[in-house]
Each structure stands twice: as structure tokens, then as C-alpha cells.
Scaffold this motif. Structure first.
Motif, PDB file in Angstrom:
ATOM      1  N   GLN A  51      -0.626  -1.361  -9.994  1.00 47.70           N
ATOM      2  CA  GLN A  51      -1.848  -1.345  -9.199  1.00 47.70           C
ATOM      3  C   GLN A  51      -1.481  -0.822  -7.810  1.00 47.70           C
ATOM      4  OE1 GLN A  51      -4.984  -2.192 -10.251  1.00 47.70           O
ATOM      5  NE2 GLN A  51      -4.058  -2.351 -12.279  1.00 47.70           N
ATOM      6  N   GLN A  52      -2.447  -0.229  -7.121  1.00 42.61           N
ATOM      7  CA  GLN A  52      -2.162   0.313  -5.794  1.00 42.61           C
ATOM      8  C   GLN A  52      -1.659  -0.755  -4.837  1.00 42.61           C
ATOM      9  OE1 GLN A  52      -5.191   2.789  -4.078  1.00 42.61           O
ATOM     10  NE2 GLN A  52      -5.242   4.162  -5.824  1.00 42.61           N
ATOM     11  N   GLN A  53      -2.179  -1.965  -4.926  1.00 34.33           N
ATOM     12  CA  GLN A  53      -1.732  -3.043  -4.024  1.00 34.33           C
ATOM     13  C   GLN A  53      -0.257  -3.367  -4.257  1.00 34.33           C
ATOM     14  OE1 GLN A  53      -3.543  -4.379  -1.454  1.00 34.33           O
ATOM     15  NE2 GLN A  53      -1.612  -5.308  -0.882  1.00 34.33           N
ATOM     16  N   ALA A  56       1.869  -0.494  -2.934  1.00 36.96           N
ATOM     17  CA  ALA A  56       1.879  -0.505  -1.469  1.00 36.96           C
ATOM     18  C   ALA A  56       2.890  -1.527  -0.950  1.00 36.96           C
ATOM     19  CB  ALA A  56       0.490  -0.811  -0.926  1.00 36.96           C
ATOM     20  N   SER A  62       0.456  -0.145   3.906  1.00 35.82           N
ATOM     21  CA  SER A  62      -0.819  -0.772   3.568  1.00 35.82           C
ATOM     22  C   SER A  62      -1.389  -0.126   2.308  1.00 35.82           C
ATOM     23  CB  SER A  62      -1.814  -0.612   4.720  1.00 35.82           C
ATOM     24  OG  SER A  62      -2.234   0.736   4.825  1.00 35.82           O
ATOM     25  N   ARG A  63      -2.323  -0.798   1.653  1.00 38.69           N
ATOM     26  CA  ARG A  63      -2.943  -0.249   0.456  1.00 38.69           C
ATOM     27  C   ARG A  63      -3.686   1.041   0.780  1.00 38.69           C
ATOM     28  NH1 ARG A  63      -6.893   1.408  -1.697  1.00 38.69           N
ATOM     29  NH2 ARG A  63      -8.205   0.575  -0.083  1.00 38.69           N
ATOM     30  N   GLN A  64      -4.352   1.072   1.932  1.00 39.00           N
ATOM     31  CA  GLN A  64      -5.083   2.282   2.321  1.00 39.00           C
ATOM     32  C   GLN A  64      -4.126   3.449   2.563  1.00 39.00           C
ATOM     33  OE1 GLN A  64      -8.509   2.795   2.357  1.00 39.00           O
ATOM     34  NE2 GLN A  64      -7.793   4.898   2.500  1.00 39.00           N
TER      35      GLN A  64
END
Length: 94
Positions: A51-53, A56, A62-64
């Protein structure tokens, strides 16, 4: 003046330094460089299935920020595949 770039944790590096269309000399190709953090984001999210989280956290961003890196990386790969450009891998952020 932009903020200084925070170092990213990169654990994997490409097996090859370049991918290009067959039969076309490198001198005739436009080259696009995929940064090591872009490669790492693709590897973690698209290959490892994170998952992106999670990715990251592993990259210490950060996730963004990871989402922005991933978007840039995917655009570069698709641009090379559709337009017949050479994709150059940056070995590290030296």
C-alpha cells in the motif's frame, strides 16, 4: 528558493541501467531518466504490492510525497513505452 530535498531510503536498485527499443541506436533515441527514488516507489508499490502508506514509511517520506514520486515514475515509464524512448536508470542520488 525551493526547500532542500529530504533524502529518501532506497533499498533496491535496477538490474540494468537502461531499457531501449530494439534495433534503434542509442544516439537516435530521446532519453528519459528514472531517479532512484522513482524506481524504488515503483518497486515497492507495483512489484511488491505494498500500500502507498506502507511504502511511504519504508522510504521515509510522507504518503503524499510517495504518491507524487509514483505518479512521476509511472508517467516516465509509459512515455518511454508509448513513444519509443530510452529509459535510463539513475544508480543512486549521488
Amino acid at each position: 528558493m525551493p526547500r532542500p530535498r529530504i533524502p529518501r531510503a532506497v533499498c533496491g536498485y535496477p538490474a540494468n541501467s537502461c531499457f531501449k527499443p530494439n534495433g534503434v541506436p542509442m544516439a537516435q533515441l530521446e532519453q528519459i531518466t528514472l531517479a532512484s527514488d522513482e524506481y524504488e516507489a515503483l518497486r515497492l508499490v507495483d512489484l511488491e504490492g505494498m500500500q502507498q502508506q506502507q511504502a511511504a514509511v519504508q522510504m521515509e517520506v510522507s504518503r503524499q510525497t510517495l504518491a507524487n514520486i509514483l505518479k512521476s515514475a509511472r508517467f516516465k515509464v509509459v512515455d518511454c513505452l508509448t513513444q519509443g524512448k530510452a529509459l535510463m536508470m539513475q544508480a543512486s542520488d549521488d
